[in-house]
Design a protein around this motif. Structure first.
Motif, PDB file in Angstrom:
ATOM      1  N   PHE A   1      27.080 -16.690  19.518  1.00  0.00           N
ATOM      2  CA  PHE A   1      26.126 -16.216  18.508  1.00  0.00           C
ATOM      3  C   PHE A   1      25.455 -14.915  18.944  1.00  0.00           C
ATOM      4  O   PHE A   1      25.274 -14.001  18.138  1.00  0.00           O
ATOM      5  CB  PHE A   1      25.071 -17.286  18.225  1.00  0.00           C
ATOM      6  N   GLN A   2      25.101 -14.824  20.222  1.00  0.00           N
ATOM      7  CA  GLN A   2      24.437 -13.616  20.700  1.00  0.00           C
ATOM      8  C   GLN A   2      25.361 -12.404  20.619  1.00  0.00           C
ATOM      9  O   GLN A   2      24.943 -11.310  20.225  1.00  0.00           O
ATOM     10  CB  GLN A   2      23.946 -13.828  22.141  1.00  0.00           C
ATOM     11  N   ALA A   3      26.636 -12.611  20.967  1.00  0.00           N
ATOM     12  CA  ALA A   3      27.596 -11.498  20.899  1.00  0.00           C
ATOM     13  C   ALA A   3      27.832 -11.072  19.453  1.00  0.00           C
ATOM     14  O   ALA A   3      27.795  -9.873  19.130  1.00  0.00           O
ATOM     15  CB  ALA A   3      28.908 -11.904  21.560  1.00  0.00           C
ATOM     16  N   LYS A   4      28.083 -12.033  18.599  1.00  0.00           N
ATOM     17  CA  LYS A   4      28.429 -11.694  17.214  1.00  0.00           C
ATOM     18  C   LYS A   4      27.220 -11.169  16.437  1.00  0.00           C
ATOM     19  O   LYS A   4      27.359 -10.304  15.560  1.00  0.00           O
ATOM     20  CB  LYS A   4      29.028 -12.911  16.512  1.00  0.00           C
ATOM     21  N   ALA A   5      26.019 -11.677  16.754  1.00  0.00           N
ATOM     22  CA  ALA A   5      24.816 -11.167  16.091  1.00  0.00           C
ATOM     23  C   ALA A   5      24.534  -9.725  16.482  1.00  0.00           C
ATOM     24  O   ALA A   5      23.858  -8.998  15.752  1.00  0.00           O
ATOM     25  CB  ALA A   5      23.619 -12.054  16.430  1.00  0.00           C
ATOM     26  N   ASN A   6      25.066  -9.307  17.625  1.00  0.00           N
ATOM     27  CA  ASN A   6      24.923  -7.924  18.078  1.00  0.00           C
ATOM     28  C   ASN A   6      26.169  -7.094  17.783  1.00  0.00           C
ATOM     29  O   ASN A   6      26.370  -6.038  18.392  1.00  0.00           O
ATOM     30  CB  ASN A   6      24.617  -7.900  19.576  1.00  0.00           C
ATOM     31  N   GLN A   7      27.003  -7.577  16.827  1.00  0.00           N
ATOM     32  CA  GLN A   7      28.227  -6.887  16.408  1.00  0.00           C
ATOM     33  C   GLN A   7      29.123  -6.559  17.604  1.00  0.00           C
ATOM     34  O   GLN A   7      29.746  -5.500  17.680  1.00  0.00           O
ATOM     35  CB  GLN A   7      27.914  -5.592  15.638  1.00  0.00           C
ATOM     36  N   GLY A   8      29.158  -7.492  18.558  1.00  0.00           N
ATOM     37  CA  GLY A   8      29.909  -7.240  19.782  1.00  0.00           C
ATOM     38  C   GLY A   8      31.143  -8.106  19.920  1.00  0.00           C
ATOM     39  O   GLY A   8      31.550  -8.815  18.998  1.00  0.00           O
ATOM     40  N   LYS A   9      31.739  -8.014  21.098  1.00  0.00           N
ATOM     41  CA  LYS A   9      32.910  -8.819  21.432  1.00  0.00           C
ATOM     42  C   LYS A   9      32.477 -10.062  22.195  1.00  0.00           C
ATOM     43  O   LYS A   9      31.502 -10.043  22.948  1.00  0.00           O
ATOM     44  CB  LYS A   9      33.887  -8.013  22.297  1.00  0.00           C
ATOM     45  N   TRP A  10      33.266 -11.135  22.017  1.00  0.00           N
ATOM     46  CA  TRP A  10      33.042 -12.378  22.746  1.00  0.00           C
ATOM     47  C   TRP A  10      34.313 -12.699  23.525  1.00  0.00           C
ATOM     48  O   TRP A  10      35.374 -12.886  22.939  1.00  0.00           O
ATOM     49  CB  TRP A  10      32.688 -13.512  21.793  1.00  0.00           C
ATOM     50  N   LEU A  11      34.199 -12.717  24.848  1.00  0.00           N
ATOM     51  CA  LEU A  11      35.347 -12.941  25.713  1.00  0.00           C
ATOM     52  C   LEU A  11      35.302 -14.346  26.309  1.00  0.00           C
ATOM     53  O   LEU A  11      34.238 -14.953  26.426  1.00  0.00           O
ATOM     54  CB  LEU A  11      35.357 -11.917  26.855  1.00  0.00           C
ATOM     55  N   VAL A  12      36.465 -14.828  26.695  1.00  0.00           N
ATOM     56  CA  VAL A  12      36.569 -16.104  27.409  1.00  0.00           C
ATOM     57  C   VAL A  12      37.267 -15.849  28.737  1.00  0.00           C
ATOM     58  O   VAL A  12      38.302 -15.178  28.790  1.00  0.00           O
ATOM     59  CB  VAL A  12      37.335 -17.156  26.585  1.00  0.00           C
ATOM     60  N   ARG A  13      36.671 -16.363  29.800  1.00  0.00           N
ATOM     61  CA  ARG A  13      37.235 -16.233  31.140  1.00  0.00           C
ATOM     62  C   ARG A  13      37.315 -17.614  31.777  1.00  0.00           C
ATOM     63  O   ARG A  13      36.357 -18.391  31.700  1.00  0.00           O
ATOM     64  CB  ARG A  13      36.342 -15.319  31.990  1.00  0.00           C
ATOM     65  N   ILE A  14      38.440 -17.935  32.375  1.00  0.00           N
ATOM     66  CA  ILE A  14      38.606 -19.206  33.082  1.00  0.00           C
ATOM     67  C   ILE A  14      38.342 -18.960  34.563  1.00  0.00           C
ATOM     68  O   ILE A  14      39.060 -18.209  35.221  1.00  0.00           O
ATOM     69  CB  ILE A  14      40.022 -19.785  32.874  1.00  0.00           C
ATOM     70  N   GLU A  15      37.306 -19.598  35.093  1.00  0.00           N
ATOM     71  CA  GLU A  15      36.903 -19.351  36.472  1.00  0.00           C
ATOM     72  C   GLU A  15      37.560 -20.382  37.391  1.00  0.00           C
ATOM     73  O   GLU A  15      36.957 -21.384  37.790  1.00  0.00           O
ATOM     74  CB  GLU A  15      35.372 -19.349  36.570  1.00  0.00           C
ATOM     75  N   ASP A  16      38.811 -20.077  37.717  1.00  0.00           N
ATOM     76  CA  ASP A  16      39.667 -21.022  38.448  1.00  0.00           C
ATOM     77  C   ASP A  16      39.905 -20.578  39.889  1.00  0.00           C
ATOM     78  O   ASP A  16      41.042 -20.364  40.305  1.00  0.00           O
ATOM     79  CB  ASP A  16      41.004 -21.187  37.715  1.00  0.00           C
ATOM     80  N   ILE A  17      38.825 -20.458  40.664  1.00  0.00           N
ATOM     81  CA  ILE A  17      38.968 -20.047  42.058  1.00  0.00           C
ATOM     82  C   ILE A  17      38.506 -21.140  43.024  1.00  0.00           C
ATOM     83  O   ILE A  17      38.273 -20.871  44.201  1.00  0.00           O
ATOM     84  CB  ILE A  17      38.208 -18.742  42.350  1.00  0.00           C
ATOM     85  N   ASP A  18      38.379 -22.367  42.524  1.00  0.00           N
ATOM     86  CA  ASP A  18      37.964 -23.490  43.372  1.00  0.00           C
ATOM     87  C   ASP A  18      38.907 -24.670  43.123  1.00  0.00           C
ATOM     88  O   ASP A  18      38.520 -25.681  42.535  1.00  0.00           O
ATOM     89  CB  ASP A  18      36.515 -23.866  43.057  1.00  0.00           C
TER      90      ASP A  18
END
Length: 295
Positions: free
Chosen positions: A27-44
């Protein structure tokens, strides 16, 4: 351009607390007309569940939370982390440390720089710590104001690569946020404490720190944080609308009954148009139930 992200670790399926973080950042990204990314934090790897990454991505799609660029896996970035570590080691901005948790606890609970000038060389038996040249004793949260950080913690040379050879969360997350151009991080309040260290990493890297928003934590009936470690149940992917609306209520939306009959996309669009940080609950810990009546 505003760039936000949701960065789960693949240690299990998404639960209600995870959905709060995903929705808040979306919501914060889209309300600011921005991009929303997804990152998988798989280092453990010891904490990861086989197939959890696909399960997480499928769940986001079930909730119509679609990301704007290719998913980034931290496991593809190990060379970049090591390159930065080597640079710091070569310039004496980082060093090997053989101190154990037991030893640090016995000396007062905070690392006292014991190994800073020992010039240890056996990396296989040591963690790597960053020399703390830019301590951060407080920071401003965009929704909740100023948070103070324990002074001893703020001045501690913290670990950036663990004794077991795994890269530390703080190092990886900052390097990846810089790499992806993230401008603001919206995440759960359980990650308030590392924020000071992450800001210090930006300063060490001679980068302008980004802004942060920490969302309230959903608690179970016993007052414990909903988490994979506490065996929080996975959210429903077959009938997601009810849980989506419940999560939106948790984030401070007042849901008109007529909205419950709308499609998932229309509900999310409405959420984007009506999202304001000022609507967030005033407390950072909330026990269920999260709504006042039937959805």
């Amino acid at each position: 351009m505003y760039i936000g992200r949701f960065a789960p670790s693949p240690s299990g399926p998404l639960h209600f607390g995870s959905l709060i973080a995903a929705l808040g950042s979306y919501f914060q990204a889209k309300a600011n007309q921005g991009k929303w990314l997804v990152r998988i934090e798989d280092i453990d790897p010891p904490r990861e569940m086989p197939g959890a990454d696909k399960l997480i991505l499928n769940t986001l799609e079930a909730y119509h939370l679609y990301w704007d660029e290719d998913v980034l896996y931290q496991s593809d970035r190990l060379d970049a982390y090591q390159q930065q570590l080597d640079q710091w080691l070569n310039h004496n901005q980082a060093y090997l440390c053989q101190c154990t948790r037991k030893q640090i606890k016995a000396s007062g609970g905070f690392y006292q720089g014991v190994c800073r000038d020992k010039h240890l060389t056996n990396a296989q038996e040591c963690a790597i710590r960053l020399v703390m040249n830019h301590p951060v004793e407080s920071f401003d949260d965009e929704a909740y104001g100023t948070f103070a950080i324990n002074r001893d913690l703020a001045h501690e040379d913290f670990i950036i690569k663990r004794r077991d050879g795994l890269f530390a969360y703080n190092l990886a997350v900052v390097l990846d946020d810089i790499y992806q151009g993230v401008t603001e991080v919206v995440r759960g309040a359980d990650l308030i404490e590392p924020t000071g260290r992450q800001i210090s990493l930006y300063k060490t890297l001679d980068k302008t720190p980004i802004s942060y928003v920490h969302l309230p934590l959903a608690l179970d009936d016993n007052g414990n944080k909903l988490s994979k470690q506490n065996h929080a149940k996975a959210i429903d992917t077959e009938n997601p609308k009810k849980t989506l609306l419940e999560a939106m209520r948790f984030l401070g939306f007042t849901i008109d009954p007529s909205l419950c009959n709308e499609s998932m996309d229309n509900i999310l669009d409405w959420g984007v148009k009506n999202w304001h940080l000022s609507q967030l609950p005033k407390t950072l810990k909330i026990k269920p139930p999260f709504s006042n009546g039937a959805l």
